[in-house]
Design an enzyme around this catalytic site. Structure first.
Site, PDB file in Angstrom:
ATOM      1  CB  CYS A  84      -5.659  28.713   2.955  1.00 22.19           C
ATOM      2  SG  CYS A  84      -5.540  28.850   4.738  1.00 22.19           S
ATOM      3  CG  ASN A 111      -3.816  32.151   7.135  1.00 19.66           C
ATOM      4  OD1 ASN A 111      -4.694  32.509   6.352  1.00 19.66           O
ATOM      5  ND2 ASN A 111      -3.375  30.906   7.191  1.00 19.66           N
ATOM      6  CG  HIS A 157      -3.212  31.528   1.631  1.00 18.16           C
ATOM      7  ND1 HIS A 157      -4.180  32.298   2.242  1.00 18.16           N
ATOM      8  CD2 HIS A 157      -2.819  30.611   2.563  1.00 18.16           C
ATOM      9  CE1 HIS A 157      -4.370  31.852   3.462  1.00 18.16           C
ATOM     10  NE2 HIS A 157      -3.561  30.831   3.686  1.00 18.16           N
TER      11      HIS A 157
HETATM   12  N1  ACO Z   1       6.641  31.354  19.789  1.00 24.08           N
HETATM   13  C1  ACO Z   1       7.790  30.762  20.143  1.00 24.08           C
HETATM   14  N2  ACO Z   1       8.072  29.480  19.850  1.00 24.08           N
HETATM   15  C2  ACO Z   1       7.171  28.802  19.135  1.00 24.08           C
HETATM   16  C3  ACO Z   1       5.955  29.360  18.719  1.00 24.08           C
HETATM   17  C4  ACO Z   1       5.700  30.699  19.081  1.00 24.08           C
HETATM   18  N3  ACO Z   1       4.563  31.338  18.723  1.00 24.08           N
HETATM   19  N4  ACO Z   1       5.259  28.434  18.022  1.00 24.08           N
HETATM   20  C5  ACO Z   1       6.005  27.325  18.014  1.00 24.08           C
HETATM   21  N5  ACO Z   1       7.157  27.540  18.696  1.00 24.08           N
HETATM   22  C6  ACO Z   1       8.265  26.609  18.942  1.00 24.08           C
HETATM   23  C7  ACO Z   1       7.853  25.160  18.865  1.00 24.08           C
HETATM   24  O1  ACO Z   1       7.269  24.735  20.073  1.00 24.08           O
HETATM   25  C8  ACO Z   1       9.179  24.501  18.589  1.00 24.08           C
HETATM   26  O2  ACO Z   1       9.890  24.406  19.808  1.00 24.08           O
HETATM   27  P1  ACO Z   1      10.758  23.066  20.116  1.00 24.08           P
HETATM   28  O3  ACO Z   1      11.809  23.046  19.051  1.00 24.08           O
HETATM   29  O4  ACO Z   1      11.245  23.326  21.488  1.00 24.08           O
HETATM   30  O5  ACO Z   1       9.797  21.915  20.001  1.00 24.08           O
HETATM   31  C9  ACO Z   1       9.915  25.516  17.718  1.00 24.08           C
HETATM   32  O6  ACO Z   1       9.239  26.788  17.931  1.00 24.08           O
HETATM   33  C10 ACO Z   1       9.862  25.200  16.247  1.00 24.08           C
HETATM   34  O7  ACO Z   1       8.528  24.834  15.929  1.00 24.08           O
HETATM   35  P2  ACO Z   1       8.103  24.462  14.474  1.00 24.08           P
HETATM   36  O8  ACO Z   1       6.659  24.075  14.434  1.00 24.08           O
HETATM   37  O9  ACO Z   1       9.103  23.514  13.924  1.00 24.08           O
HETATM   38  O10 ACO Z   1       8.301  25.908  13.767  1.00 24.08           O
HETATM   39  P3  ACO Z   1       8.207  26.261  12.270  1.00 24.08           P
HETATM   40  O11 ACO Z   1       9.406  26.965  11.844  1.00 24.08           O
HETATM   41  O12 ACO Z   1       7.694  25.115  11.431  1.00 24.08           O
HETATM   42  O13 ACO Z   1       7.042  27.383  12.279  1.00 24.08           O
HETATM   43  C11 ACO Z   1       4.716  27.534  11.674  1.00 24.08           C
HETATM   44  C12 ACO Z   1       5.728  27.041  12.719  1.00 24.08           C
HETATM   45  C13 ACO Z   1       4.811  29.041  11.612  1.00 24.08           C
HETATM   46  C14 ACO Z   1       3.322  27.102  12.113  1.00 24.08           C
HETATM   47  C15 ACO Z   1       5.058  26.926  10.282  1.00 24.08           C
HETATM   48  O14 ACO Z   1       5.253  25.543  10.424  1.00 24.08           O
HETATM   49  C16 ACO Z   1       3.997  27.174   9.235  1.00 24.08           C
HETATM   50  O15 ACO Z   1       3.814  28.274   8.762  1.00 24.08           O
HETATM   51  N6  ACO Z   1       3.310  26.110   8.816  1.00 24.08           N
HETATM   52  C17 ACO Z   1       2.351  26.224   7.681  1.00 24.08           C
HETATM   53  C18 ACO Z   1       1.089  26.953   8.048  1.00 24.08           C
HETATM   54  C19 ACO Z   1       0.163  26.934   6.862  1.00 24.08           C
HETATM   55  O16 ACO Z   1       0.540  27.206   5.733  1.00 24.08           O
HETATM   56  N7  ACO Z   1      -1.099  26.579   7.085  1.00 24.08           N
HETATM   57  C20 ACO Z   1      -1.994  26.429   5.934  1.00 24.08           C
HETATM   58  C21 ACO Z   1      -2.991  27.479   5.861  1.00 24.08           C
HETATM   59  S1  ACO Z   1      -4.060  27.523   7.269  1.00 24.08           S
HETATM   60  C22 ACO Z   1      -5.580  26.895   6.737  1.00 24.08           C
HETATM   61  O17 ACO Z   1      -5.731  26.296   5.706  1.00 24.08           O
HETATM   62  C23 ACO Z   1      -6.743  27.086   7.708  1.00 24.08           C
END
Ligand code: ACO
Length: 329
Positions: A111, A282, A252
Site C-alpha cells: 500500500c 482498497n 492511503h
Molecule cells: N462481516 C462481518 N463480520 C466480520 C467481517 C465481515 N466482513 N470481517 C470480520 N468480521 C468479524 C470477525 O470475525 C470478528 O468476529 P468475532 O469477534 O466473532 O471473532 C469481528 O468481526 C471483529 O473482527 P476484527 O478483525 O477484530 O474487526 P476489526 O474491527 O479489526 O476490522 C478490519 C477488521 C477491517 C480488517 C480492520 O482490522 C482493518 O482495517 N485492518 C487494517 C487493514 C489494513 O490497513 N491493511 C493494510 C493495507 S493492505 C496491503 O498493504 C495489501
C-alpha cells in the site's frame, strides 16, 4: 531543483460490486462493512491484468500533457499484483504503449508502493537520469483476495493511477520532502505466503489457499493507526506546517477509521481529507494517485496547494510525502 507531477489520470473497471453482493453468500452485512471500514462498493476487473488498467490511464495521462509514448524515458510500476513475477509490469506496459525509448522497473511496497515509487521517481528526475517519467500505481487485488473469507473479501478493489513526473520550473513547488519507513518484523501479519522462492507453488500451497492474502486485521490496524498518523504529523512538524498550511491530506484508503485517526492527529478537518474508500475499497498502490486524479478532475486541487500524502501497508511499509501542487487548472 525539484520534480513535480505534471499530469495525472486513473482507470477504474466499470463493474461495481456493492456490499450487498457479499451479503448473498458470506456471513456479513452492509452495516458491518460500512461501520468497520467505510466501504460501500468496489470495482473488480472482469478480464485483463494490472497492465490493462495502467495502459488506458497512461494514454489519458500522456494525452493531457501533449506527449507521445516515445517521449517517455522511464516507467516505474508500483504493484503487489504484477502481471507476472517476471518480466516486470513496467516491461509489459512499455510494450503495450509502444514507449520505445523507455527503460523501467517495478517496485513492491504494497500500500506504500505509490509513495515509495514517487520518491524514487523524483530522485531520478532531479538527478537528470529521467526527463519524462511515467509513474504507475496499480493493483488487481481481486487476483489475490480469498473471496470465501469475509474478513478480507470486502476490503479490496481493483484500479490504477498514473502520473508523469518531470522537472519543476519552480524549486519551491513539486515533491518537497518525504519520510519513508520499512519494518520487516511486520511481515507475518500481512503477506502472500506462497508463490515466491520461499514457498514455490505446488498442489499443497494451492489446497492450503496460500496464494491468497493473509492478514491479521487487528494487528495491522493497530500498527497502521499509529504509523500513518505519526509519520503524517512528523512531516508537518519537520516542515513547520500547521493544519492551516495544508490544503489536502491524501491518505492511503485501507480503512476509514485509520484515515480519521490520521486526520485527527494532524488537526485537520475532514473537509481537507481526500476520501473515496466508500466507492473503491482498497486498491493498494492505486489509492493515492486515484484520489489526486479524481480531485483534480472536479477542480478541487489548485496550483500552490500543499498536499500531504500518507500510507501504511504490508511489510510493514509506511511513509509520508509533502508536495506543492504545480499544475495549472
Ligand atoms: N462481516 C462481518 N463480520 C466480520 C467481517 C465481515 N466482513 N470481517 C470480520 N468480521 C468479524 C470477525 O470475525 C470478528 O468476529 P468475532 O469477534 O466473532 O471473532 C469481528 O468481526 C471483529 O473482527 P476484527 O478483525 O477484530 O474487526 P476489526 O474491527 O479489526 O476490522 C478490519 C477488521 C477491517 C480488517 C480492520 O482490522 C482493518 O482495517 N485492518 C487494517 C487493514 C489494513 O490497513 N491493511 C493494510 C493495507 S493492505 C496491503 O498493504 C495489501
Amino acid at each position: 531543483m525539484t520534480a513535480t507531477i505534471t499530469s495525472i489520470s486513473h482507470y477504474l473497471p466499470p463493474d461495481i460490486y456493492p456490499n450487498s453482493y457479499f451479503e448473498k453468500y458470506l456471513d456479513t452485512s452492509d452495516e458491518w462493512i460500512v461501520a468497520r471500514t467505510g466501504i460501500s462498493e468496489r470495482r473488480f476487473i472482469k478480464d485483463g491484468a494490472t497492465s490493462d488498467m495502467i495502459v488506458p490511464a497512461a494514454k489519458k495521462c500522456l494525452e493531457k500533457r501533449g506527449l507521445k509514448p516515445k517521449d517517455i524515458d522511464c516507467i516505474i510500476v508500483a504493484s503487489v499484483t504484477p502481471d507476472h513475477m517476471f518480466p516486470s509490469t513496467a516491461c509489459v506496459v512499455q510494450n503495450k504503449l509502444g514507449a520505445e525509448n523507455a527503460w523501467g522497473y517495478d517496485i513492491s511496497a504494497a500500500c506504500s508502493g505509490f509513495l515509495f515509487a514517487l520518491v524514487t521517481a523524483a530522485k531520478l528526475v532531479e538527478s537528470g537520469a529521467a526527463k519524462h517519467l511515467l509513474l504507475c500505481g496499480a493493483d488487481k487485488m481481486s487476483s489475490i483476495v480469498n473471496f470465501e473469507d469475509r474478513a478480507q473479501a470486502v476490503l479490496f478493489g481493483d484500479g490504477a493511477g498514473v502520473c508523469l513526473i518531470e522537472k519543476s520550473d519552480d524549486p519551491e513547488m513539486g515533491i518537497l520532502d518525504s519520510i519513508l519507513h520499512i519494518d520487516g518484523s511486520g511481515g507475518p501479519y500481512l503477506n502472500q505466503v506462497a508463490g515466491g522462492s520461499y514457498r514455490p507453488a505446488s498442489i499443497e500451497t494451492v489446497n492450503n489457499k496460500e496464494h491468497y492474502i493473509y492478514q491479521d486485521g487487528q494487528a495491522v490496524f493497530k500498527a497502521a493507526v499509529v504509523g500513518m498518523a505519526d509519520v503524517s504529523l512528523e512531516i508537518m512538524q519537520k516542515n513547520n506546517l500547521t493544519a492551516d498550511d495544508i490544503a489536502w491530506l491524501v491518505p492511503h484508503q485501507a480503512n476509514l477509521r485509520i484515515i480519521t485517526a490520521t486526520a485527527n492527529r494532524m488537526g485537520l478537518d475532514k473537509e481537507k481529507v481526500m476520501i473515496n474508500i466508500n466507492k473503491y475499497g482498497n486498491t493498494t498502490a492505486g489509492t493515492i494517485p486515484i484520489c489526486m486524479s479524481e480531485w483534480l478532475n472536479v477542480g478541487k486541487i489548485h496550483k500552490g496547494d500543499r498536499l500531504v500524502l500518507s500510507s501504511f501497508g504490508a511489510g510493514f511499509t509506511w511513509g509520508s510525502v509533502l508536495l506543492r501542487w504545480n499544475m495549472n487548472e
